[in-house]
Scaffold this motif. Structure first.
Motif, PDB file in Angstrom:
ATOM      1  N   VAL A 181      -5.264   2.684  -1.356  1.00 48.81           N
ATOM      2  CA  VAL A 181      -3.952   3.333  -1.429  1.00 48.81           C
ATOM      3  C   VAL A 181      -3.012   2.416  -0.549  1.00 48.81           C
ATOM      4  O   VAL A 181      -3.430   1.645   0.465  1.00 48.81           O
ATOM      5  N   VAL A 182      -1.861   2.237  -1.265  1.00 49.42           N
ATOM      6  CA  VAL A 182      -0.906   1.321  -0.886  1.00 49.42           C
ATOM      7  C   VAL A 182       0.685   2.048  -0.674  1.00 49.42           C
ATOM      8  O   VAL A 182       0.945   2.764  -1.620  1.00 49.42           O
ATOM      9  N   LYS A 183       1.242   1.729   0.472  1.00 44.55           N
ATOM     10  CA  LYS A 183       2.378   2.620   0.649  1.00 44.55           C
ATOM     11  C   LYS A 183       3.524   1.326   1.170  1.00 44.55           C
ATOM     12  O   LYS A 183       3.202   0.648   2.122  1.00 44.55           O
ATOM     13  N   LEU A 184       4.440   1.226   0.393  1.00 47.20           N
ATOM     14  CA  LEU A 184       5.533   0.371   0.477  1.00 47.20           C
ATOM     15  C   LEU A 184       6.564   0.836   1.185  1.00 47.20           C
ATOM     16  O   LEU A 184       7.368   2.046   0.469  1.00 47.20           O
ATOM     17  N   ASP A 185       7.201   0.710   2.370  1.00 43.62           N
ATOM     18  CA  ASP A 185       8.497   1.354   3.174  1.00 43.62           C
ATOM     19  C   ASP A 185       9.582   0.649   2.488  1.00 43.62           C
ATOM     20  O   ASP A 185       9.638  -0.309   1.448  1.00 43.62           O
ATOM     21  N   ALA A 211       8.896   3.129  -1.858  1.00 37.07           N
ATOM     22  CA  ALA A 211       9.915   3.503  -1.560  1.00 37.07           C
ATOM     23  C   ALA A 211      11.161   3.048  -2.131  1.00 37.07           C
ATOM     24  O   ALA A 211      11.176   2.087  -2.883  1.00 37.07           O
ATOM     25  N   ASP A 212      12.432   3.501  -1.647  1.00 40.59           N
ATOM     26  CA  ASP A 212      13.504   3.082  -1.882  1.00 40.59           C
ATOM     27  C   ASP A 212      13.597   1.349  -1.913  1.00 40.59           C
ATOM     28  O   ASP A 212      13.460   0.981  -0.878  1.00 40.59           O
ATOM     29  N   ASN A 213      14.151   0.910  -2.948  1.00 42.73           N
ATOM     30  CA  ASN A 213      14.489  -0.665  -2.838  1.00 42.73           C
ATOM     31  C   ASN A 213      13.261  -1.531  -2.699  1.00 42.73           C
ATOM     32  O   ASN A 213      13.379  -2.475  -2.030  1.00 42.73           O
ATOM     33  N   ALA A 214      12.092  -1.064  -2.685  1.00 42.64           N
ATOM     34  CA  ALA A 214      10.855  -1.740  -2.578  1.00 42.64           C
ATOM     35  C   ALA A 214      10.250  -2.173  -3.901  1.00 42.64           C
ATOM     36  O   ALA A 214      10.873  -1.689  -5.116  1.00 42.64           O
ATOM     37  N   SER A 215       9.474  -3.322  -3.696  1.00 48.78           N
ATOM     38  CA  SER A 215       9.168  -4.068  -4.811  1.00 48.78           C
ATOM     39  C   SER A 215       7.420  -4.158  -4.881  1.00 48.78           C
ATOM     40  O   SER A 215       7.040  -4.764  -3.875  1.00 48.78           O
ATOM     41  N   PHE A 216       6.480  -3.722  -5.830  1.00 50.93           N
ATOM     42  CA  PHE A 216       5.339  -3.949  -5.866  1.00 50.93           C
ATOM     43  C   PHE A 216       4.870  -4.496  -7.231  1.00 50.93           C
ATOM     44  O   PHE A 216       5.140  -4.171  -8.229  1.00 50.93           O
TER      45      PHE A 216
END
Length: 435
Positions: A181-185, A211-216
């Motif tokens: 599980v990966v969560k980007l703020d 999340a908003d404006n994040a990059s994965f």
């Protein structure tokens, strides 16, 4: 007892061999997933999205044994500055892994996560559950219920180097389920790498909240494991002005099914998913199944899949773009192509568009063909050996998919591995019959 056992459904027979982890923060999600699995049942060939791929070896109670092949190759990504996490036969190896401390990110094992890890409690199994509609994905539900380990990654900033999950296998009967599980703020940036042989049979789930404006960014290599059977699942949800990019290289394995389910829920988001596959031999079967839902304004999605098949290998692509009524100004692109190096190989494709908005630009295409004889003749006439010329044309064909990797260093690593795979695979076939 014997009579009762014969009356078990395939789902009941498989569940009877597994232990449901209990007593942790993920209990509710696991029990919900188990209930969904019992209701839906395991996939069968008659199911719409399994008609091209037999799920038998992925669903039977015992995994089929797979030989362990030693390799003297330099491991992929070893020359890149990254944080390495190692799993051996599905078990985390702390001694072989790097220190999990890295600024802007927290990493914990699923098996040892603290009960106060609230973000994981809210996310574990959530995207997988959402991804069960409108198409059931029972193998993913199986994973959510029974996966004993994996990594939980919470990204709060722009991470200076990639995290690399390295899989190693020592057992011919390793039967592994891992759930990451990966969560980007908001505003975070993160790259995840995966490579190496996992198990004789592997069921993997990766859930990613962007999340908003994040990059994965995600790059993985499935290979160097000639007899592996694998079912992998990626579930992701994108916020406003966010980006998700995933690339998969597959060069070995008997049977591989890669599912990718993407929801674009924030305006101006972008999702790119791509794959390059090299398959050799009648036992080789590779299936990419992608479902992208546009549910926001001015979003972009790209699907780029290329497969090179020979000696009776089979490739499958099932890709769908769903554009909901309010998802105006959607830009959706999908291409799937195969290069068949003989008449015994086959490519089965099912591209789909389902559009309910009226201001969109969506396209899909699928082609299958042989190697360009004019180009081959041109190279041969200039002294290039036949095998080398074939390799060059193969790499050229796969280039569009590889170009989807944004980072130049990672792109060069994958290109170099593809070149090595093409060269060795052509020669290995002479003595081994497969990759």
């Amino acid at each position: 007892m014997a009579e009762a056992a014969t009356q078990q459904t395939p789902t009941e027979a498989l569940i009877a061999t597994l232990d449901l982890p209990q007593g942790g923060w993920s209990d509710a999600a696991r029990k919900d997933a188990l209930s969904r699995l019992q209701q839906a049942g395991l996939p069968e060939r008659r199911d719409e999205y399994w008609k091209y791929t037999r799920p038998d070896t992925l669903t039977q109670p015992q995994a089929v044994s797979a030989a362990v092949h030693a390799s003297e190759d330099v491991a992929l990504f070893d020359q890149i500055d990254r944080l390495k996490l190692v799993f051996v036969d599905g078990v985390f190896d702390a001694d072989a892994s790097d220190d999990l401390a890295l600024e802007g990110i927290t990493i914990e094992r699923l098996a040892q996560a603290d009960a106060d890890l609230h973000w994981a409690r809210d996310l574990y199994g959530t995207l997988e559950k959402n991804g069960q509609t409108p198409v059931a994905r029972p193998l993913a539900a199986l994973n959510t219920a029974f996966a004993a380990d994996g990594v939980l990654i919470h990204v709060t900033g722009k991470i200076s180097k990639p995290v690399n999950i390295v899989y190693r296998r020592t057992s011919e009967t390793a039967d592994v389920m891992l759930h990451h599980v990966v969560k980007l703020d908001a505003g975070a940036e993160f790259t995840l790498l995966e490579n190496g042989p996992v198990a004789a049979r592997f069921n993997g789930v990766l859930e990613v909240e962007v999340a908003d404006n994040a990059s994965f960014h995600h790059v993985r290599a499935q290979g160097r494991d000639h007899e592996q059977r694998a079912a992998t699942h990626i579930f992701t949800r994108l916020g406003t002005e966010s980006a998700f990019k995933s690339f998969t290289l597959t060069a070995n394995g008997v049977m591989t099914r890669n599912d990718c389910v993407i929801e674009l829920t924030g305006d101006d988001a972008a999702a790119h998913v791509a794959g390059a596959c090299v398959g050799d031999g009648g036992d080789f079967h590779h299936d990419d199944t992608v479902f992208i839902t546009h549910d926001a304004v001015n979003c972009e999605s790209r699907q780029v899949f290329k497969k090179v098949l020979r000696n009776g290998a089979t490739g499958v692509f099932q890709g769908k773009i769903l554009v909901k009524a309010d998802a105006q100004k959607t830009d959706g692109y999908q291409i799937s192509q195969s290069l068949l190096l003989d008449e015994d190989s086959q490519f089965l494709a099912k591209p789909e568009l389902e559009i309910y908005a009226d201001d969109v630009a969506c396209s899909h295409g699928s082609t299958s063909g042989a190697i360009d004889e004019d180009a081959l003749f041109y190279l041969r006439s200039r002294g290039v050996p036949h095998n080398v010329a074939t390799d060059l044309l193969t790499l050229s064909f796969l280039a569009e998919a590889v170009e989807e990797i944004e980072d130049e260093t990672l792109r060069e690593e994958i290109t170099a591995r593809l070149a090595a795979v093409s060269y060795t695979h052509l020669r290995a076939h002479e003595t081994r019959g497969n990759l």
